[in-house]
Design an enzyme around this catalytic site. Structure first.
Site, PDB file in Angstrom:
ATOM      1  N   HIS A   1     -40.025  28.882 -24.498  1.00 21.71           N
ATOM      2  CA  HIS A   1     -41.009  28.628 -25.557  1.00 21.71           C
ATOM      3  C   HIS A   1     -42.408  29.004 -25.099  1.00 21.71           C
ATOM      4  CE1 HIS A   1     -38.213  25.398 -27.501  1.00 21.71           C
ATOM      5  NE2 HIS A   1     -37.939  26.637 -27.910  1.00 21.71           N
TER       6      HIS A   1
ATOM      7  N   HIS B   1     -42.720  27.181 -21.352  1.00 24.18           N
ATOM      8  CA  HIS B   1     -41.782  26.308 -20.641  1.00 24.18           C
ATOM      9  C   HIS B   1     -40.370  26.656 -21.098  1.00 24.18           C
ATOM     10  CE1 HIS B   1     -42.536  24.330 -24.515  1.00 24.18           C
ATOM     11  NE2 HIS B   1     -41.241  24.035 -24.441  1.00 24.18           N
TER      12      HIS B   1
ATOM     13  N   HIS C   1     -40.133  16.723 -17.991  1.00 23.74           N
ATOM     14  CA  HIS C   1     -39.102  17.142 -18.949  1.00 23.74           C
ATOM     15  C   HIS C   1     -38.861  18.639 -18.943  1.00 23.74           C
ATOM     16  CE1 HIS C   1     -42.673  15.369 -21.027  1.00 23.74           C
ATOM     17  NE2 HIS C   1     -42.849  16.605 -21.385  1.00 23.74           N
TER      18      HIS C   1
ATOM     19  N   THR D   1     -40.368  20.100 -30.492  1.00 24.26           N
ATOM     20  CA  THR D   1     -38.991  19.639 -30.274  1.00 24.26           C
ATOM     21  C   THR D   1     -38.916  18.458 -29.309  1.00 24.26           C
ATOM     22  OG1 THR D   1     -38.598  21.148 -28.429  1.00 24.26           O
ATOM     23  CG2 THR D   1     -38.120  21.987 -30.654  1.00 24.26           C
TER      24      THR D   1
ATOM     25  N   GLU E   1     -32.224  25.224 -27.711  1.00 24.37           N
ATOM     26  CA  GLU E   1     -32.519  24.231 -28.752  1.00 24.37           C
ATOM     27  C   GLU E   1     -32.094  24.803 -30.103  1.00 24.37           C
ATOM     28  OE1 GLU E   1     -36.681  22.812 -27.823  1.00 24.37           O
ATOM     29  OE2 GLU E   1     -35.384  21.142 -27.216  1.00 24.37           O
TER      30      GLU E   1
ATOM     31  N   HIS F   1     -36.109  25.272 -21.810  1.00 26.95           N
ATOM     32  CA  HIS F   1     -35.093  24.237 -22.017  1.00 26.95           C
ATOM     33  C   HIS F   1     -33.780  24.851 -21.522  1.00 26.95           C
ATOM     34  CE1 HIS F   1     -37.832  21.994 -24.783  1.00 26.95           C
ATOM     35  NE2 HIS F   1     -38.294  23.219 -25.007  1.00 26.95           N
TER      36      HIS F   1
HETATM   37  S1  B30 Z   1     -41.954  22.743 -27.992  1.00 27.46           S
HETATM   38  O1  B30 Z   1     -42.267  24.109 -27.729  1.00 27.46           O
HETATM   39  O2  B30 Z   1     -41.678  22.421 -29.378  1.00 27.46           O
HETATM   40  N1  B30 Z   1     -40.705  22.306 -27.126  1.00 27.46           N
HETATM   41  C1  B30 Z   1     -45.540  20.261 -26.887  1.00 27.46           C
HETATM   42  C2  B30 Z   1     -45.657  21.631 -27.022  1.00 27.46           C
HETATM   43  C3  B30 Z   1     -44.547  22.405 -27.344  1.00 27.46           C
HETATM   44  C4  B30 Z   1     -43.312  21.789 -27.527  1.00 27.46           C
HETATM   45  C5  B30 Z   1     -43.183  20.424 -27.364  1.00 27.46           C
HETATM   46  C6  B30 Z   1     -44.311  19.646 -27.041  1.00 27.46           C
HETATM   47  C7  B30 Z   1     -46.746  19.459 -26.592  1.00 27.46           C
HETATM   48  O3  B30 Z   1     -47.851  19.973 -26.651  1.00 27.46           O
HETATM   49  N2  B30 Z   1     -46.608  18.149 -26.291  1.00 27.46           N
HETATM   50  C8  B30 Z   1     -47.722  17.263 -26.095  1.00 27.46           C
HETATM   51  C9  B30 Z   1     -48.280  17.461 -24.739  1.00 27.46           C
HETATM   52  N3  B30 Z   1     -47.585  16.670 -23.743  1.00 27.46           N
HETATM   53  C10 B30 Z   1     -48.047  17.110 -22.459  1.00 27.46           C
HETATM   54  C11 B30 Z   1     -46.937  17.462 -21.578  1.00 27.46           C
HETATM   55  O4  B30 Z   1     -46.374  18.556 -21.717  1.00 27.46           O
HETATM   56  O5  B30 Z   1     -46.535  16.561 -20.662  1.00 27.46           O
HETATM   57  C12 B30 Z   1     -47.753  15.253 -23.877  1.00 27.46           C
HETATM   58  C13 B30 Z   1     -46.461  14.536 -24.081  1.00 27.46           C
HETATM   59  O6  B30 Z   1     -45.310  15.086 -23.765  1.00 27.46           O
HETATM   60  O7  B30 Z   1     -46.468  13.411 -24.591  1.00 27.46           O
HETATM   61 CU1  B30 Z   1     -45.088  15.295 -21.656  1.00 27.46          CU
HETATM   62 ZN    ZN Z   2     -39.976  23.718 -25.906  1.00 26.38          ZN
END
Ligand code: B30
Ligand code: ZN
Length: 261
Positions: free
Chosen positions: A119, A94, A64, A199, A106, A96
């Site tokens: 982010h 990362h 993603h 998000t 976003e 978006h």
């Molecule tokens: S964000 O910055 O709000 N876009 C996560 C961290 C920051 C944001 C969104 C998500 C996060 O830690 N997600 C859980 C970890 N992921 C691991 C990954 O990045 O591979 C597991 C998941 O999402 O279920 Cu896909």
């Molecule tokens: Zn993000």
């Protein structure tokens, strides 16, 4: 990496609530920031980043976004100050971004989007033992958000775009050591802050958002290199370009956005 959510017609943001009911919760992100409605807070000090130990490890495509991971086993890379009660450790950053055009961020400002949003994700290692534990706690994470607008080439973004060909497919990963994300910050660290969420699923309501007011400038050519990444795996017959990987603004639900100046 068996994600059953994405940014497509069937699995995109408007359907996330089915598997993640918190999508309709009271502190979801992103939001539209209306500068005139933000309350100026004199107690809000400057934010300070300490990234000079260059603790990055690798860069990967998680299906993603493109993610740069950091060694978060100690406090060598942290953000502090501003709305934060203690230092938060850098875990990853990362991006978006959109397809063609101006949308891709976003968060929006008075309804206006930017081409992309960076982010930098940090966690509270004073109160919590692991990133996973912090990511479900109301004060567990601090994400520093930076808008990217199109214009001239960004002088340091090539460090990232130069290696994107190595992580074209979902699940690919390559070494990316010694990168200092300070080079991606704008000159002013003035910010807005509010309480929100991840998000993307699992959309946990665990994020202290810090959104920088000043965007950084990147070229259309540099953004185009992000759009050559794929949402799909190498052995997948369909090739889906990674673009429009942003969630639109969510209801503010009475939350207060505070401004640093
Ligand atoms: S964000 O910055 O709000 N876009 C996560 C961290 C920051 C944001 C969104 C998500 C996060 O830690 N997600 C859980 C970890 N992921 C691991 C990954 O990045 O591979 C597991 C998941 O999402 O279920 Cu896909
Ligand atoms: Zn993000």
């Amino acid at each position: 990496t068996g994600h059953h959510w994405g940014y497509g017609k069937e699995d995109g943001p408007s359907s996330w609530y089915r598997n993640y009911p918190v999508a309709e919760g009271n502190r979801q992100s992103p939001i539209d920031i209306v500068p005139n409605e933000a309350s100026h807070d004199r107690d809000l000090g400057p934010i300070m980043t300490n990234y000079d130990h260059c603790t990055s490890i690798n860069i990967s495509n998680n299906g993603h976004s493109v993610v740069v991971e950091f060694n978060d086993s100690d406090d060598r890379s942290v953000i502090k100050g501003g709305p934060l009660d203690n230092p938060y450790r850098l875990k990853q950053f990362h991006f978006h971004w959109g397809g063609k055009g101006h949308e891709g961020s976003e968060h929006t400002v008075s309804g206006e989007g930017f081409a992309s949003e960076l982010h930098l994700v940090h966690w509270n290692a004073v109160k919590y033992k692991t990133y996973g534990e912090a990511s479900t706690a109301p004060d567990g994470l601090a994400v520093l958000g930076i808008f990217l607008e199109t214009g001239d080439d960004h002088r340091w973004l090539h460090m990232i775009t130069d290696v994107l060909y190595m992580v074209k497919y979902k699940g690919s990963i390559t070494d990316f050591k010694g990168f200092n994300p300070n080079c991606l910050l704008p000159s002013s660290l003035h910010y807005w802050t509010y309480l929100g969420s991840l998000t993307t699923p699992p959309l946990h309501e665990s994020v202290i958002w810090i959104i920088l007011k000043e965007p950084i400038e990147v070229s259309e050519k540099q953004l185009g290199m992000f759009r050559m990444l794929l949402f799909t795996e190498e052995d997948d017959d369909q090739k889906m370009r990674m673009e429009n990987n942003f969630r639109p603004p969510q209801p503010i639900k009475g939350r207060r956005v505070r401004s640093s100046n």
